[in-house]
Design an enzyme around this catalytic site. Structure first.
Site, mmCIF file in Angstrom:
data_model
loop_
_atom_site.group_PDB
_atom_site.id
_atom_site.type_symbol
_atom_site.label_atom_id
_atom_site.label_comp_id
_atom_site.label_asym_id
_atom_site.label_seq_id
_atom_site.Cartn_x
_atom_site.Cartn_y
_atom_site.Cartn_z
ATOM 1 N N TRP A 5 2.044 5.236 4.576
ATOM 2 C CA TRP A 5 1.097 4.533 5.134
ATOM 3 C C TRP A 5 1.527 3.854 6.334
ATOM 4 C CZ3 TRP A 5 -2.249 6.344 1.202
ATOM 5 C CH2 TRP A 5 -2.336 7.296 1.268
ATOM 6 N N LYS A 33 -5.028 -2.579 5.907
ATOM 7 C CA LYS A 33 -6.156 -1.316 6.438
ATOM 8 C C LYS A 33 -7.668 -2.235 6.403
ATOM 9 C CE LYS A 33 -7.615 2.588 4.034
ATOM 10 N NZ LYS A 33 -6.904 4.401 3.240
ATOM 11 N N GLU A 77 -0.420 -3.472 -10.828
ATOM 12 C CA GLU A 77 -1.252 -3.301 -9.825
ATOM 13 C C GLU A 77 -3.376 -4.039 -10.152
ATOM 14 O OE1 GLU A 77 -2.058 0.378 -7.885
ATOM 15 O OE2 GLU A 77 -4.003 0.196 -6.869
ATOM 16 N N TYR A 127 4.070 6.502 -2.987
ATOM 17 C CA TYR A 127 2.713 7.546 -3.653
ATOM 18 C C TYR A 127 3.669 8.955 -4.001
ATOM 19 C CZ TYR A 127 -1.691 5.719 -2.308
ATOM 20 O OH TYR A 127 -3.514 4.667 -2.666
ATOM 21 N N HIS A 174 1.313 -1.146 0.511
ATOM 22 C CA HIS A 174 0.136 -0.101 0.072
ATOM 23 C C HIS A 174 0.776 1.563 0.230
ATOM 24 C CE1 HIS A 174 -3.546 3.047 1.168
ATOM 25 N NE2 HIS A 174 -4.193 1.465 0.811
ATOM 26 N N TRP A 189 -2.993 -5.459 -5.136
ATOM 27 C CA TRP A 189 -3.217 -4.742 -4.543
ATOM 28 C C TRP A 189 -3.642 -4.684 -3.021
ATOM 29 C CZ3 TRP A 189 -1.165 0.195 -3.887
ATOM 30 C CH2 TRP A 189 -1.614 1.447 -3.104
ATOM 31 N N HIS A 244 4.020 6.104 -7.864
ATOM 32 C CA HIS A 244 2.615 6.302 -7.496
ATOM 33 C C HIS A 244 1.799 6.996 -7.536
ATOM 34 C CE1 HIS A 244 -0.498 3.257 -6.568
ATOM 35 N NE2 HIS A 244 -1.054 4.235 -5.714
ATOM 36 N N GLU A 246 -1.381 5.592 -12.263
ATOM 37 C CA GLU A 246 -2.034 5.965 -13.382
ATOM 38 C C GLU A 246 -2.658 7.021 -13.070
ATOM 39 O OE1 GLU A 246 -5.305 4.247 -10.247
ATOM 40 O OE2 GLU A 246 -4.477 2.038 -10.021
ATOM 41 N N ALA A 306 -12.777 -0.300 -7.439
ATOM 42 C CA ALA A 306 -11.678 0.034 -7.783
ATOM 43 C C ALA A 306 -11.486 1.400 -7.037
ATOM 44 C CB ALA A 306 -12.424 1.235 -9.116
HETATM 45 C C1 DCB Z 1 -6.464 2.481 -7.607
HETATM 46 C C2 DCB Z 1 -4.630 3.182 -6.939
HETATM 47 C C3 DCB Z 1 -4.104 3.086 -5.711
HETATM 48 C C4 DCB Z 1 -6.353 2.955 -4.719
HETATM 49 C C5 DCB Z 1 -6.618 1.400 -5.956
HETATM 50 C C6 DCB Z 1 -7.270 1.380 -4.876
HETATM 51 O O1 DCB Z 1 -6.198 4.063 -7.809
HETATM 52 F F1 DCB Z 1 -3.336 3.108 -7.531
HETATM 53 O O2 DCB Z 1 -3.951 4.388 -4.741
HETATM 54 O O3 DCB Z 1 -5.749 2.570 -3.557
HETATM 55 O O4 DCB Z 1 -6.612 1.827 -7.067
HETATM 56 O O5 DCB Z 1 -9.349 2.391 -5.394
HETATM 57 C C7 DCB Z 1 -6.418 3.165 -2.664
HETATM 58 C C8 DCB Z 1 -6.028 2.589 -1.300
HETATM 59 C C9 DCB Z 1 -7.224 3.184 -0.201
HETATM 60 C C10 DCB Z 1 -6.751 5.170 -0.149
HETATM 61 C C11 DCB Z 1 -6.880 5.386 -2.362
HETATM 62 C C12 DCB Z 1 -6.308 6.678 -1.570
HETATM 63 O O6 DCB Z 1 -6.856 1.527 -1.350
HETATM 64 O O7 DCB Z 1 -6.572 2.674 1.128
HETATM 65 O O8 DCB Z 1 -7.254 5.479 0.757
HETATM 66 O O9 DCB Z 1 -6.522 4.692 -3.016
HETATM 67 O O10 DCB Z 1 -4.464 6.909 -1.911
HETATM 68 C C13 DCB Z 1 -8.478 3.784 -8.605
HETATM 69 C C14 DCB Z 1 -7.913 2.192 -9.381
HETATM 70 C C15 DCB Z 1 -8.936 2.273 -10.721
HETATM 71 C C16 DCB Z 1 -9.836 3.291 -10.313
HETATM 72 C C17 DCB Z 1 -9.979 4.658 -9.597
HETATM 73 C C18 DCB Z 1 -8.404 4.640 -8.656
HETATM 74 N N1 DCB Z 1 -11.007 3.828 -11.460
HETATM 75 N N2 DCB Z 1 -8.931 5.863 -7.656
HETATM 76 O O11 DCB Z 1 -11.329 2.535 -12.807
HETATM 77 O O12 DCB Z 1 -11.827 3.949 -11.263
HETATM 78 O O13 DCB Z 1 -9.746 6.514 -7.687
HETATM 79 O O14 DCB Z 1 -8.291 5.356 -6.932
#
Ligand code: DCB
Length: 505
Positions: free
Chosen positions: A245, A471, A432, A271, A241, A466, A306, A344, A438
Site C-alpha cells: 500500500w 494513512k 512493532e 503483508y 506500513h 508502526w 507480516h 502476529e 490496537a
Molecule cells: C497489528 C498489525 C498491523 C496493524 C496494527 C494496528 O495488528 F501487525 O498490521 O496495522 O497492529 O492494528 C493495521 C493498520 C491499518 C490496516 C490494518 C489491516 O494500521 O491501517 O487497515 O492493519 O491491515 C494488531 C495488533 C494488536 C491487536 C490487534 C491487531 N490486538 N489487529 O491486540 O488486538 O487486529 O490487527
C-alpha cells in the site's frame, strides 16, 4: 549561540551589581547568590534580565552543574545536549517532557516541569501531604497529574510558593529571577557531603547505539542484543506500513529522514495476505529495494513476514520457507539484515502447536544459508503471548521473541509479562508498537506511550514504531497528504510522528 555565550561567560564576582537587579527587588538575594556562585550569569551589557523566561536547557544545565552531574555523550549538537542527556538518565525528567530537539530545549520551561526537575535534582525523596499542600494552591486543578507529587513536596519544603493570589500557574513560564529563587532554596536540601546525585544504579545504562558500521554483526547474549564486540546495543526506528500500500514511503529521502533523527533501524512489513506477497509476489522487490536503501544509510533492516488476517503461520509454511531461503541467499553474511518470521500469529492457535513448529522449520531454512543471522519470532495473540514461549522456548541461539503493543490498548500487564519473560531468560524485541489503540486509531495515548518508552529505555529494549506512512490513522507518523518527495520535514510529522521521531535517540 547567544545562550551558550551567556552561560559560559565568567561568573560575576560576588557583590557586583546588575543594572536591573536592585536591593529592593524580592529576588535580589537569590539572584546575587546564584550569580556570585557562578551558577548563572548576566549579559554582556551588565543586565541580568530577571523577567526573561528561562529555557529547559538553561534550567537543566544550571541544576546539573550545581549537582555536579557529568555530561554524557549525546548524539545531539545542542550546546546543552550532554547535560540534558545526563539529567534524563538520572531521571530528572522524562523523554517526552523535553524531547531531544533544539527547539524543545530552547522553549521556555513550564513551572510545573521546572519544579519537578529541581525536586528530582535536589530533594528526590521529599513528599508533601496531599490535603495540606494542595489546599495552599488556588489553581491546583490546573496542574497535570504527573506533577502533583513534586509540586506538593516543593510546597511542603517551601521551595515553591504561589503568587499573591495563591496561584502556582503550573503551565506558565519561569522567569530567570524565579529560577534563581527556586534553585537557591532547593540547594539547601541537597544531600550533604556529596557532589552529584548518583545516577540510578538499578537502571542499566543504555549505551548510545549507532549503525551497522559501528556495531557490525549482531548477536544475542543472555537477554540482550549485542554488537560484534559483545557490547549491548539498542536499535530504534520505524516500521513501514504494508509495502503493497505504501511503497512511495520507501525512498532514500524518506528513510534518511528517520536516520537523520537518530533511527538506526527500519522494519519492512511485507503483508502476506491483504493483497500482499501471496497474491502479488512482486512486493518482495519493494522490500529488497528498501532493505538496500536502509543498508546504504548504515541502518539495520528487519525483513518482516507480516501475517495478520492469516493468523496461523503454518498455513503458509511452504511459501515462507521459499521466501526466506531466497532472502537469506540474497543477504547471506550481511550484518544489517534481521529476519522476523511471523509478525502476529493470532486466532485459535497455540505457541507449542503452531508457532514453535513453524519457527523451527523457518529458522532451519535461514540458518542453513546464513548461520549468523538474528531471527525474531512472534507468539499467539498478536505477539503478546511471551509467557507461552517462555514455557517452551526454541533451542536456537541468536533468537529474540517479539512483543507488540499499542499504548492505548496494552498497559502494565503486558510490561509485567515482558519482565517475567526477561527474568526467565527470554530476549525480547518490540518489533512493532504504536501510540494508538490496537486498531491503529484512537488516541494519541501520549502518557501511556511515555510509560512504555521509559520502560523500554530502562531495559535497553530495541523497537520499531508502526508506522512510516501518511494513512489517515493515529499511528501514521506523517500527516495525510504530505509531500514527502524531499523527505519528511518536522511540519509534516503527525502527532505520533513528533513523539516517535523525538525518541530515536
Ligand atoms: C497489528 C498489525 C498491523 C496493524 C496494527 C494496528 O495488528 F501487525 O498490521 O496495522 O497492529 O492494528 C493495521 C493498520 C491499518 C490496516 C490494518 C489491516 O494500521 O491501517 O487497515 O492493519 O491491515 C494488531 C495488533 C494488536 C491487536 C490487534 C491487531 N490486538 N489487529 O491486540 O488486538 O487486529 O490487527
Amino acid at each position: 549561540m547567544m545562550l551558550a555565550v551567556c552561560l559560559s561567560m565568567a561568573a560575576l564576582p560576588a557583590g557586583a551589581a546588575f543594572s536591573d537587579v536592585k536591593e529592593r527587588d524580592w529576588f535580589y538575594d537569590s539572584v546575587t547568590a546564584m550569580a556570585g556562585a557562578g551558577h548563572i550569569n548576566g549579559y554582556p551589557d551588565g543586565s541580568f534580565r530577571p523577567n526573561e523566561k528561562i529555557s529547559g536547557a538553561e534550567l537543566v544545565s544550571i541544576a546539573a552543574r550545581m549537582r555536579g552531574l557529568a555530561p554524557v555523550p549525546a548524539q545531539n549538537a545542542h550546546w546543552a545536549g550532554g547535560l540534558m542527556r545526563a539529567a534524563l538518565d538520572a531521571g530528572w525528567y522524562d523523554w517526552d517532557e523535553l524531547p531531544p530537539d533544539a527547539r524543545n530545549y530552547d522553549e521556555p520551561i513550564s513551572r510545573q516541569l521546572a519544579v519537578k526537575i529541581v525536586m528530582r535534582a535536589f530533594a528526590p525523596d521529599a513528599r508533601g501531604d496531599y490535603a495540606v499542600e494542595s489546599a495552599k494552591i488556588a489553581d491546583f486543578s490546573q496542574l497535570d497529574g504527573r506533577y502533583y507529587e513534586p509540586v506538593l513536596a516543593a510546597y511542603a519544603l517551601g521551595i515553591a510558593t504561589g503568587d499573591d493570589r495563591g496561584n502556582f500557574e503550573p503551565k506558565s513560564g519561569l522567569s530567570r529571577a524565579q529560577a534563581c529563587a527556586l534553585l537557591s532554596r532547593a540547594a539547601g536540601f541537597a544531600p550533604a557531603g556529596e557532589g552529584a546525585a548518583p545516577p540510578e544504579t538499578s537502571v542499566p545504562v543504555v549505551p548510545v547505539s549507532g549503525g551497522v558500521g559501528e556495531n557490525g554483526h549482531l548477536r544475542v547474549i543472555g537477554t540482550r542484543l549485542c554488537n560484534e564486540n559483545g557490547d549491548p546495543v539498542v536499535l530504534r526506528g520505524m516500521s513501514s506500513h504494508g509495502l503493497q500500500w505504501f511503497p512511495r514511503f520507501m525512498t532514500g529521502n524518506v528513510i534518511r529522514s528517520t536516520a537523520e533523527r537518530g533511527a538506526n533501524l527500519l522494519r519492512l512489513a511485507m503483508y502476506t495476505a491483504e493483497g500482499g506477497y501471496l497474491s502479488d509476489p512482486s512486493v518482495k522487490n519493494t522490500l529488497y529495494d528498501a532493505v538496500d536503501l536502509a543498508r546504504a544509510l548504515d541502518m539495520y533492516a528487519i525483513i518482516d513476514w507480516h501475517i495478520l488476517s492469516d493468523g496461523d503461520p503454518m498455513t503458509h509454511l511452504e511459501e515462507a520457507e521459499t521466501f526466506f531461503r531466497e532472502a537469506a541467499e540474497r543477504y547471506r553474511g550481511d550484518p544489517a539484515v534481521i529476519y522476523e518470521i511471523c509478525n502476529e500469529p493470532n486466532g485459535n492457535i497455540t505457541w507449542s502447536g503452531n508457532v514453535k513448529p513453524y519457527a523451527e522449520a523457518v529458522i532451519g531454512v535461514i540458518r542453513a544459508v546464513d548461520p549468523q543471522a538474528v531471527i525474531l519470532v512472534g507468539s499467539p495473540t498478536w505477539s503478546q503471548d511471551l509467557h507461552e514461549a517462555a514455557k517452551d522456548p526454541l533451542a536456537f541461539d541468536n533468537i529474540m521473541y517479539t512483543c507488540h503493543f499499542y499504548a492505548g490498548t496494552h498497559g502494565q500487564w503486558l510490561r509485567d509479562r515482558i519482565d517475567e519473560a526477561l527474568a526467565r531468560g527470554l530476549p525480547v524485541f518490540v518489533s512493532e508498537w504504536g501510540v494508538s489503540a490496537a486498531d491503529g486509531g484512537g488516541g494519541v495515548f501520549a502518557a501511556e506511550t511515555g510509560e512504555w518508552l521509559s520502560f523500554m529505555e530502562e531495559r535497553g529494549i530495541s523497537w520499531a514504531n508502526w508506522s512510516l506512512c501518511d494513512k489517515n490513522e493515529t499511528s501514521a507518523a506523517v500527516r495525510p497528504g504530505a509531500d514527502i518527495s524531499d523527505g519528511i520535514s518536522d511540519g509534516e510529522l503527525s502527532e505520533s510522528g513528533k513523539i516517535v521521531f523525538g525518541a530515536f535517540r
